[in-house]
Design a protein around this motif. Sequence first.
Motif, PDB file in Angstrom:
ATOM      1  N   ALA A   1      32.014  37.723  27.631  1.00 24.17           N
ATOM      2  CA  ALA A   1      33.402  38.057  27.977  1.00 24.17           C
ATOM      3  C   ALA A   1      33.671  39.531  27.709  1.00 24.17           C
ATOM      4  CB  ALA A   1      34.371  37.190  27.179  1.00 24.17           C
ATOM      5  N   HIS A   2      34.519  40.079  28.551  1.00 22.46           N
ATOM      6  CA  HIS A   2      34.984  41.457  28.392  1.00 22.46           C
ATOM      7  C   HIS A   2      36.500  41.435  28.535  1.00 22.46           C
ATOM      8  CE1 HIS A   2      35.116  45.832  28.688  1.00 22.46           C
ATOM      9  NE2 HIS A   2      35.883  45.701  29.763  1.00 22.46           N
TER      10      HIS A   2
ATOM     11  N   ASP B   1      37.514  39.046  31.520  1.00 22.87           N
ATOM     12  CA  ASP B   1      36.411  38.919  32.470  1.00 22.87           C
ATOM     13  C   ASP B   1      35.360  38.033  31.815  1.00 22.87           C
ATOM     14  OD1 ASP B   1      37.690  40.735  34.157  1.00 22.87           O
ATOM     15  OD2 ASP B   1      36.686  42.448  33.212  1.00 22.87           O
TER      16      ASP B   1
ATOM     17  N   ARG C   1      44.055  46.703  32.728  1.00 15.03           N
ATOM     18  CA  ARG C   1      44.009  47.368  34.032  1.00 15.03           C
ATOM     19  C   ARG C   1      45.437  47.498  34.556  1.00 15.03           C
ATOM     20  NH1 ARG C   1      39.870  43.243  34.768  1.00 15.03           N
ATOM     21  NH2 ARG C   1      37.834  44.154  34.253  1.00 15.03           N
TER      22      ARG C   1
ATOM     23  N   LYS D   1      28.133  35.373  38.075  1.00 22.26           N
ATOM     24  CA  LYS D   1      29.152  36.333  38.487  1.00 22.26           C
ATOM     25  C   LYS D   1      30.249  36.435  37.418  1.00 22.26           C
ATOM     26  CE  LYS D   1      28.481  35.279  43.405  1.00 22.26           C
ATOM     27  NZ  LYS D   1      29.143  34.805  44.656  1.00 22.26           N
ATOM     28  N   TRP D   2      30.863  37.617  37.378  1.00 26.31           N
ATOM     29  CA  TRP D   2      32.008  37.826  36.503  1.00 26.31           C
ATOM     30  C   TRP D   2      33.269  37.328  37.203  1.00 26.31           C
ATOM     31  CZ3 TRP D   2      31.824  39.495  31.501  1.00 26.31           C
ATOM     32  CH2 TRP D   2      30.621  40.052  31.061  1.00 26.31           C
ATOM     33  N   HIS D   3      34.045  36.540  36.477  1.00 26.38           N
ATOM     34  CA  HIS D   3      35.309  36.029  37.007  1.00 26.38           C
ATOM     35  C   HIS D   3      36.447  36.590  36.165  1.00 26.38           C
ATOM     36  CE1 HIS D   3      33.566  32.770  39.634  1.00 26.38           C
ATOM     37  NE2 HIS D   3      32.516  33.089  38.876  1.00 26.38           N
ATOM     38  N   THR D   4      37.474  37.069  36.826  1.00 23.30           N
ATOM     39  CA  THR D   4      38.589  37.720  36.140  1.00 23.30           C
ATOM     40  C   THR D   4      39.805  36.798  36.096  1.00 23.30           C
ATOM     41  OG1 THR D   4      37.839  39.921  36.790  1.00 23.30           O
ATOM     42  CG2 THR D   4      40.158  39.694  36.176  1.00 23.30           C
ATOM     43  N   TYR D   5      40.389  36.685  34.898  1.00 27.13           N
ATOM     44  CA  TYR D   5      41.567  35.848  34.700  1.00 27.13           C
ATOM     45  C   TYR D   5      42.643  36.678  33.996  1.00 27.13           C
ATOM     46  CZ  TYR D   5      38.203  32.029  35.394  1.00 27.13           C
ATOM     47  OH  TYR D   5      37.234  31.196  35.892  1.00 27.13           O
TER      48      TYR D   5
ATOM     49  N   LEU E   1      31.641  35.937  32.274  1.00 25.02           N
ATOM     50  CA  LEU E   1      30.411  35.735  33.039  1.00 25.02           C
ATOM     51  C   LEU E   1      30.102  34.242  33.055  1.00 25.02           C
ATOM     52  CD1 LEU E   1      28.025  37.055  34.529  1.00 25.02           C
ATOM     53  CD2 LEU E   1      26.847  37.193  32.316  1.00 25.02           C
TER      54      LEU E   1
ATOM     55  N   ASP F   1      34.215  43.358  23.640  1.00 23.37           N
ATOM     56  CA  ASP F   1      33.155  42.586  24.291  1.00 23.37           C
ATOM     57  C   ASP F   1      32.732  41.444  23.380  1.00 23.37           C
ATOM     58  OD1 ASP F   1      32.593  44.021  26.809  1.00 23.37           O
ATOM     59  OD2 ASP F   1      32.107  45.680  25.451  1.00 23.37           O
TER      60      ASP F   1
ATOM     61  N   TYR G   1      43.499  41.404  30.827  1.00 31.06           N
ATOM     62  CA  TYR G   1      42.647  40.460  31.551  1.00 31.06           C
ATOM     63  C   TYR G   1      41.454  40.040  30.690  1.00 31.06           C
ATOM     64  CZ  TYR G   1      45.083  41.983  35.808  1.00 31.06           C
ATOM     65  OH  TYR G   1      46.036  42.274  36.756  1.00 31.06           O
TER      66      TYR G   1
END
Length: 734
Positions: free
Chosen positions: A373-374, A385, A378, A392-396, A387, A347, A383
């Motif tokens: 960021a996280h 994640d 998965r 909102k959290w956006h995943t890349y 904020l 994190d 990935y």
Amino acid sequence: MFKEWLRIAILFSPLLAVTAQDIDANITAQNRKPTSIADQISNASERAAFLALFLPTPPEQRLEQAQSFLTRFPQSSFLFQAYEVAARASFDLHDYNSGLNYAGKSLALLPENPLLLVSTADVEARQQRKEAAISHAQDAIEYLDRLSALSTVAPESWQDLKAKLKATAHFAEGRALLEEALELPKGERRTALLRNCLASLEEAQRLNSSDSEITYLLGLAQLSAEELLPAAASFLSTYKSKDTLAAKAFENFETIYKMLKLDGRESFESFVRRAEQQPRASSRSPSPPAAATEDRMVQRLADYAGSASCRGCHSRIYNNWSQTGMAKMLRPYSAQNVIGDFQSNNDFYLGDDARYVNGKVEVTRGQNRVPFAHMAIRDGRHYFDILQSDGKWHTYPVDYTIGSKFQQAYATKLPNGEIHVFPIQYNKLTKQWINYWKIIDAPGGERADLRSWEKLDGAAGYQAVCAVCHTSQLRNVEGRGFDMQNVEFREPGIDCEMCHGPSAQHVAEMIANQHFPKQPLDPPVNFHDVTNLDSVRICAQCHMQSALRTPGSAGELNFSRSGPFFITNLSIPFGEFSRIGFYKDGRFRQTTFIVEALERSQCFRKGQVSCVTCHDPHGPGASSNPTSLKFRDQPDLMCTGCHSQFENSARLAAHTHHRAASEASRCVSCHMPRIMDAVLFRARTHQIDDIPNAEMTEQFGQLDSPNACLLCHADKSSRWLKQELAAWKPTPRR
């Protein structure tokens, strides 16, 4: 003393440092944006005093202001400008000894200052300091050829200014050489000096044909070399200029007429007409010979075979290279290539602060920290994640890994084809996630602000910022330069042909068992056959921070399709960079300037050393030898190849003042101490210092002028160091 145009040019010199370029960035004409470097001065009094140095004031006042600045702020990062202002003011006041003293102190902090070098060489030549004048003039010419235009000078004005500066440097060199020659009796040495003198002055005249002082001195040199008719033509041209040298020029012209004993055979008027018809002297500097295989090289430069084609004949070298950091610089995502912690320490928070101080990373936990960021895995996929500002959290997904040895960055590919680097990186040495750009960039840099990442603009764009040094054969298929669109690369990482050149023709020749003669720079390059200058230029494609990159005519961004396959970029003047890249004593702090540091060394300038003297880019054991050293376990061998006298243990101990077998007697311990900041660890400087400079350390302190001796003797003071070195012979020098 100075020509009026040179006085005007001098006014640009304080402006050498009006921009603050970021470190570890791809710099182009498009993104070279000026910002006030004075903003880097946090002390308001120092900033005000610094800005006052460049106000249009009389020389007496400028000198007083410069002296005041030097007295009040002796540890400033901007002393090289203050010393330069003091030098120029002293020159204007005809106090040449003081001016040269100030100039020397400025050049000790920033040697690559051609404007000051030109003025200094001109004064030294007129003051008959011949050796210094020649050295400084030659340095000025070299740097004028290497450096780009000052950001404060209009491009259309720079070429004319550059030509006049080079003309004055050649004039100073020619004057000093002429004085040296005239001190000698007739003979080979005098003849050689006169030949070099004439070459310098003819080049000066070619560059600035309207300068009558150059033409007059050329006439004196021609007369000394017994080239009477060319000398007469030069004196006649000077006479016609009707300036202060006209009368002397006419006297010399008449003297030549009498020396030729033309009375009765040719009238004076006829001799004048003959001198007028004498062609202007052309430069005696030899032109480089055209490569015998030039047409063949141009024809095949577009043909790249790819690294895999090298494996068949060079399997051992290929296998070694494939394990190096160069080959792994950029790799498409594979889970096995990820070295970051995506499972436990995964994190990152806004509000936490990381600083890199004296070779160590210091992380301070913020009181009002908020998640940013996280990093997660998965279904076996990595990935990020993030904020973003919408709450909102956006995943890349991680689509690329960048780096493999000490630190690793990650990038994602957007639907439009752009590759963007995530704003935090994983440092393998400290096992932490860090905002690397915030640590290395100047204060206020755009990419250092994590919240700006979601803009997905050029600041975090891989193609615009990183790819030029991290990928091979990069080009814009539309020919639009570094614009993020339509940019592609042939291979990720640094492939064989980035260093050895396009080799499809060579592969075809080997398959057909045909061998053609080739010049040293014809691909594939054998580094044993090229000059140290060309060898370093090839490495400088990636390892020269100051490079001002210009796209090729067909969209090439880090290679060339004609002539040499590698691009030789001009350098941005070093004074334009953020001072975070330099120690206060002028040495480079960041390894992104590794080539620039080597180019300062006498090993490079006089000893023909190149990068491959000490490094083997495809040597064995890359995992245990990440810096690819040839002599990792016997580092003295890097030096004793030239300095063979120190193979003798007794002579080595006498030289180092330490036991021959001790770490303190290793050449690199004193001359290449670990003072350059790499990816958050200390690497060896490549400036290859002389005896450690105690005076600089005493002035700026160990943090801002690190001394090799005090890296080991950390409990000692700079005063102790100064006393110890004072007992050594020869006297300590820089």
